[in-house]
Design a protein around this motif. Structure first.
Motif, PDB file in Angstrom:
ATOM      1  N   VAL A 288      43.017  43.791  48.500  1.00  0.00           N
ATOM      2  CA  VAL A 288      43.651  43.146  47.349  1.00  0.00           C
ATOM      3  C   VAL A 288      44.998  43.802  47.049  1.00  0.00           C
ATOM      4  N   THR A 289      45.776  43.098  46.251  1.00  0.00           N
ATOM      5  CA  THR A 289      47.089  43.582  45.816  1.00  0.00           C
ATOM      6  C   THR A 289      47.140  43.506  44.297  1.00  0.00           C
ATOM      7  N   LEU A 290      47.787  44.494  43.688  1.00  0.00           N
ATOM      8  CA  LEU A 290      47.955  44.502  42.232  1.00  0.00           C
ATOM      9  C   LEU A 290      49.307  43.922  41.850  1.00  0.00           C
ATOM     10  N   VAL A 291      49.314  43.094  40.811  1.00  0.00           N
ATOM     11  CA  VAL A 291      50.552  42.546  40.270  1.00  0.00           C
ATOM     12  C   VAL A 291      50.575  42.837  38.776  1.00  0.00           C
TER      13      VAL A 291
ATOM     14  N   VAL B 295      44.824  40.982  39.728  1.00  0.00           N
ATOM     15  CA  VAL B 295      44.440  41.301  41.102  1.00  0.00           C
ATOM     16  C   VAL B 295      44.496  40.026  41.925  1.00  0.00           C
ATOM     17  N   VAL B 296      45.141  40.081  43.099  1.00  0.00           N
ATOM     18  CA  VAL B 296      45.200  38.929  43.995  1.00  0.00           C
ATOM     19  C   VAL B 296      44.763  39.361  45.383  1.00  0.00           C
ATOM     20  N   ARG B 297      44.264  38.409  46.158  1.00  0.00           N
ATOM     21  CA  ARG B 297      43.872  38.694  47.530  1.00  0.00           C
ATOM     22  C   ARG B 297      45.129  38.927  48.366  1.00  0.00           C
ATOM     23  N   SER B 298      45.168  39.989  49.136  1.00  0.00           N
ATOM     24  CA  SER B 298      46.363  40.348  49.902  1.00  0.00           C
ATOM     25  C   SER B 298      46.732  39.284  50.923  1.00  0.00           C
ATOM     26  N   SER B 299      45.758  38.610  51.479  1.00  0.00           N
ATOM     27  CA  SER B 299      46.015  37.665  52.566  1.00  0.00           C
ATOM     28  C   SER B 299      46.706  36.389  52.101  1.00  0.00           C
ATOM     29  N   ASP B 300      46.342  35.889  50.907  1.00  0.00           N
ATOM     30  CA  ASP B 300      46.906  34.600  50.481  1.00  0.00           C
ATOM     31  C   ASP B 300      47.356  34.570  49.018  1.00  0.00           C
ATOM     32  N   ARG B 301      47.282  35.716  48.353  1.00  0.00           N
ATOM     33  CA  ARG B 301      47.754  35.871  46.972  1.00  0.00           C
ATOM     34  C   ARG B 301      46.962  35.026  45.969  1.00  0.00           C
ATOM     35  N   THR B 302      45.740  34.630  46.283  1.00  0.00           N
ATOM     36  CA  THR B 302      44.911  33.928  45.301  1.00  0.00           C
ATOM     37  C   THR B 302      44.299  34.933  44.335  1.00  0.00           C
ATOM     38  N   PRO B 303      44.184  34.564  43.043  1.00  0.00           N
ATOM     39  CA  PRO B 303      43.635  35.501  42.051  1.00  0.00           C
ATOM     40  C   PRO B 303      42.200  35.912  42.384  1.00  0.00           C
ATOM     41  N   VAL B 304      41.880  37.149  42.020  1.00  0.00           N
ATOM     42  CA  VAL B 304      40.549  37.704  42.269  1.00  0.00           C
ATOM     43  C   VAL B 304      40.054  38.357  40.983  1.00  0.00           C
ATOM     44  N   ASN B 305      38.787  38.197  40.673  1.00  0.00           N
ATOM     45  CA  ASN B 305      38.192  38.896  39.543  1.00  0.00           C
ATOM     46  C   ASN B 305      38.055  40.379  39.897  1.00  0.00           C
ATOM     47  N   ALA B 306      38.642  41.243  39.073  1.00  0.00           N
ATOM     48  CA  ALA B 306      38.634  42.677  39.384  1.00  0.00           C
ATOM     49  C   ALA B 306      37.226  43.224  39.523  1.00  0.00           C
ATOM     50  N   ALA B 307      36.282  42.645  38.769  1.00  0.00           N
ATOM     51  CA  ALA B 307      34.903  43.136  38.813  1.00  0.00           C
ATOM     52  C   ALA B 307      34.236  42.858  40.158  1.00  0.00           C
ATOM     53  N   SER B 308      34.792  41.917  40.935  1.00  0.00           N
ATOM     54  CA  SER B 308      34.185  41.571  42.220  1.00  0.00           C
ATOM     55  C   SER B 308      34.723  42.401  43.380  1.00  0.00           C
ATOM     56  N   VAL B 309      35.690  43.262  43.108  1.00  0.00           N
ATOM     57  CA  VAL B 309      36.342  44.040  44.172  1.00  0.00           C
ATOM     58  C   VAL B 309      35.567  45.325  44.428  1.00  0.00           C
ATOM     59  N   ASN B 310      35.439  45.674  45.695  1.00  0.00           N
ATOM     60  CA  ASN B 310      34.817  46.952  46.084  1.00  0.00           C
ATOM     61  C   ASN B 310      35.884  48.042  46.053  1.00  0.00           C
ATOM     62  N   TRP B 311      36.075  48.625  44.878  1.00  0.00           N
ATOM     63  CA  TRP B 311      37.131  49.641  44.718  1.00  0.00           C
ATOM     64  C   TRP B 311      36.807  50.933  45.451  1.00  0.00           C
ATOM     65  N   ALA B 312      35.585  51.114  45.874  1.00  0.00           N
ATOM     66  CA  ALA B 312      35.229  52.321  46.640  1.00  0.00           C
ATOM     67  C   ALA B 312      35.748  52.264  48.069  1.00  0.00           C
ATOM     68  N   SER B 313      36.093  51.061  48.528  1.00  0.00           N
ATOM     69  CA  SER B 313      36.597  50.908  49.891  1.00  0.00           C
ATOM     70  C   SER B 313      38.001  51.478  50.018  1.00  0.00           C
ATOM     71  N   ASP B 314      38.312  52.034  51.190  1.00  0.00           N
ATOM     72  CA  ASP B 314      39.673  52.521  51.432  1.00  0.00           C
ATOM     73  C   ASP B 314      40.661  51.368  51.536  1.00  0.00           C
ATOM     74  N   ASN B 315      40.169  50.181  51.854  1.00  0.00           N
ATOM     75  CA  ASN B 315      41.023  49.002  51.948  1.00  0.00           C
ATOM     76  C   ASN B 315      40.309  47.815  51.312  1.00  0.00           C
ATOM     77  N   PRO B 316      40.432  47.671  49.991  1.00  0.00           N
ATOM     78  CA  PRO B 316      39.711  46.585  49.309  1.00  0.00           C
ATOM     79  C   PRO B 316      40.233  45.190  49.625  1.00  0.00           C
TER      80      PRO B 316
ATOM     81  N   TRP C 146      55.652  43.155  38.702  1.00  0.00           N
ATOM     82  CA  TRP C 146      55.755  44.216  39.710  1.00  0.00           C
ATOM     83  C   TRP C 146      54.572  44.102  40.663  1.00  0.00           C
ATOM     84  N   THR C 147      54.871  43.772  41.900  1.00  0.00           N
ATOM     85  CA  THR C 147      53.849  43.769  42.938  1.00  0.00           C
ATOM     86  C   THR C 147      53.767  45.181  43.517  1.00  0.00           C
ATOM     87  N   VAL C 148      52.647  45.833  43.325  1.00  0.00           N
ATOM     88  CA  VAL C 148      52.513  47.239  43.706  1.00  0.00           C
ATOM     89  C   VAL C 148      52.536  47.356  45.227  1.00  0.00           C
ATOM     90  N   PRO C 149      53.484  48.122  45.790  1.00  0.00           N
ATOM     91  CA  PRO C 149      53.510  48.312  47.245  1.00  0.00           C
ATOM     92  C   PRO C 149      52.196  48.910  47.753  1.00  0.00           C
TER      93      PRO C 149
END
Length: 535
Positions: free
Chosen positions: A410-413, A387-408, A358-361
């Motif tokens: 990234v996309t959740l799968v 977690v994948v990068r929204s622009s190219d769907r490459t995997p991302v380490n969740a710990a490296s994401v700035n979750w405080a941002s209104d637009n991090p 499920w790719t979260v809208p």
């Protein structure tokens, strides 16, 4: 002399001409319409201001209706139109009868006026059956159904039929013969009879009524249910004729009748009469008539050119149906909430996907998931999200994401598994709304009476039965293969040999197993459509 918009227009166009050959009168009247656009039928797909001149020019201005069997057939078909929820004024029907009476006196102008008015009524009837009277696109920016395509020149087709097989033969070609539509026509007649005979009594609602209670409202309640005439309630109550000493007792048979009523109206079927049950009981017969009329109008928007096999989702009723090989399978569903509405549209189911990801809208990510992740760092791992990068769907380490941002960025799968929001299978008809049918990991929601709870997609209570029906007859498919795919845990796509039409529609009244069901209007759509239907 009778005056109305139509009659005034015809008299104006006739210009008070002296009596003459009927063909001359027809020619003068019809040519006056040419290019008028809005004289009779503005903004319609079948525009009488265009079609009337074409119709008569194609027949050298000979009469089309007067003095032929087509007149009888036209009146019969117009009255059948009334049975389908239209009103006499939709076709100027009262005026048309009076124009016919005037024409019988023999004056060529009166004959011509009747004939042109009859053509006007016929075109309106055809339009309303083929397209619906109301244009839904004008009332709903999210309307997604395409309109039926007229592949032949309408005035030529009308001429061919009235000079050949007759007008009723033409209507037989375009009338809707889907079982649900015909059942709605039948119950509309029954509820109109109830309305015309005075409706039903208002049940006093001052006291919550529970089984076994004695209350003066009980005889009124019994009469209310009997007047409704539903098969379930009437059969139950016909065995209890208000025995002496029990007339005010809320006895077991009456409780069963109330439970049947509650089930038909999407209420908790516990036999307890509280505010919501009283509200449904005390909706007037006219209100129920209008709900049925609305369902018929909505059916006209989408039920043309249907295959024998099709899937229909009733968003308001939160149920899904599969018409296949002359039978109808149904299941409870969960549909979009008032804030995240399931869109109304028609498409084709092309494939199934077992063990789906499920790719979260993006909208759900922003509104729901982001806040949960901020509050609960373990949320992603616990629920099997990557977690994948929204622009190219490459995997991302969740710990490296700035979750405080209104637009991090990234996309959740969510990976396949028992906790996946889509369950173990989804049914795909790729569309711009990213809406589809699917299983769920929250099966308890199906026990709720109000199931407009999702973020827009449609959840099915029995998705594997549905899958088996979709694949029935497909050579490479079996229950054993489906079980093996599920047990593998691997995401697997299965194409349908023949795509199946799916209609996502919105009805607050429908017929199921011989009983009419009603719902409240979760998206508040009925009032605007009813207003347009009654204009």
């Amino acid at each position: 002399m009778i005056r109305s918009g139509l009659l005034a227009a015809l008299l104006f166009l006739s210009g008070g001409l002296a009596a003459g050959p009927v063909e001359n009168e027809i020619q003068r009247l019809s040519i006056s319409f040419d290019g008028g656009g809005s004289v009779l039928f503005a903004d319609a797909k079948l525009d009488t201001a265009v079609l009337i001149p074409q119709f008569y020019a194609n027949r050298d201005y000979a009469l089309g209706w007067y003095g032929t069997l087509n007149t009888e057939q036209l009146f019969a078909e117009l009255n059948r139109g009334l049975e389908q929820g239209f009103r006499p004024t939709d076709f100027n029907l009262p005026l048309l009868y009076e124009l016919q009476d005037a024409a019988r006196l023999g004056d060529p102008t009166d004959i011509a006026i009747f004939d042109v008015a009859a053509t006007d009524a016929a075109i309106k009837l055809i339009h309303h059956i083929v397209f619906g009277k109301v244009d839904p696109a004008k009332l709903d920016d999210d309307w997604n159904f395409s309109k039926p395509v007229i592949r032949q020149e309408p005035s030529a087709v009308l001429n061919d039929f009235i000079d050949g097989e007759g007008f009723s033969a033409l209507m037989a070609r375009i009338n809707i013969d889907v079982a649900q539509y015909m059942q709605l026509v039948e119950v509309l007649g029954r509820y109109r009879d109830i309305e015309n005979s005075g409706g039903w009594p208002v049940v006093p609602d001052q006291t919550v009524l529970k089984p076994g209670m004695s209350n003066p409202a009980i005889p009124v309640l019994r009469e209310r249910l009997l007047r409704d005439g539903s098969a379930q309630e009437t059969v139950t109550l016909s065995t209890t004729d208000a025995l002496e000493g029990r007339v005010e007792i809320y006895d077991d048979l009456l409780v069963e009748a109330v439970k049947a009523f509650q089930t038909r109206h999407g209420l908790e079927a516990d036999g307890v009469l509280g505010p919501r049950s009283f509200a449904s009981l005390n909706r007037t017969a006219k209100e129920r008539v209008d709900q049925i009329r609305l369902s018929l109008e909505r059916a006209r928007w989408l039920m043309h050119d249907l295959d024998d096999d099709f899937v229909l989702v009733n968003i308001a009723g939160a149920r899904t149906y599969f018409a296949k090989s002359g039978t109808v399978w149904s299941t409870r569903s969960v549909t979009g909430s008032a804030y995240r509405k399931t869109p109304v549209f028609r498409d084709n189911i092309q494939y199934m996907e077992f063990n789906p990801t499920w790719t979260v809208p993006a909208s759900i990510f922003r509104k729901d998931k982001l806040a949960r992740i901020r509050k609960d760092p373990g949320y992603l791992a616990r629920n099997n999200y990557t977690v994948v990068r929204s622009s190219d769907r490459t995997p991302v380490n969740a710990a490296s994401v700035n979750w405080a941002s209104d637009n991090p960025g990234v996309t959740l799968v969510q990976q396949p598994g028992p906790n996946n929001a889509l369950g173990l299978v989804k049914f795909m008809f790729p569309n711009e709304h990213a809406v589809y049918l699917h299983d769920t990991n929250q099966s308890g929601l199906f026990d709720r009476n109000e199931r407009n709870l999702s973020s827009g997609c449609v959840r099915l209570e029995y998705p594997f039965e549905f899958a088996s029906l979709l694949m029935e007859g497909q050579a490479d498919w079996s229950t054993e293969r489906m079980k093996a795919i599920l047990e593998s845990g691997k995401t697997t796509r299965i194409n349908l040999d023949k795509p199946v039409p799916v209609l996502l529609t919105y009805w607050t009244a429908w017929v199921e197993e011989g009983n009419v069901h009603f719902r409240e209007d979760p998206y508040d759509r009925d009032a605007a459509i009813l207003d347009a239907l009654n204009r």
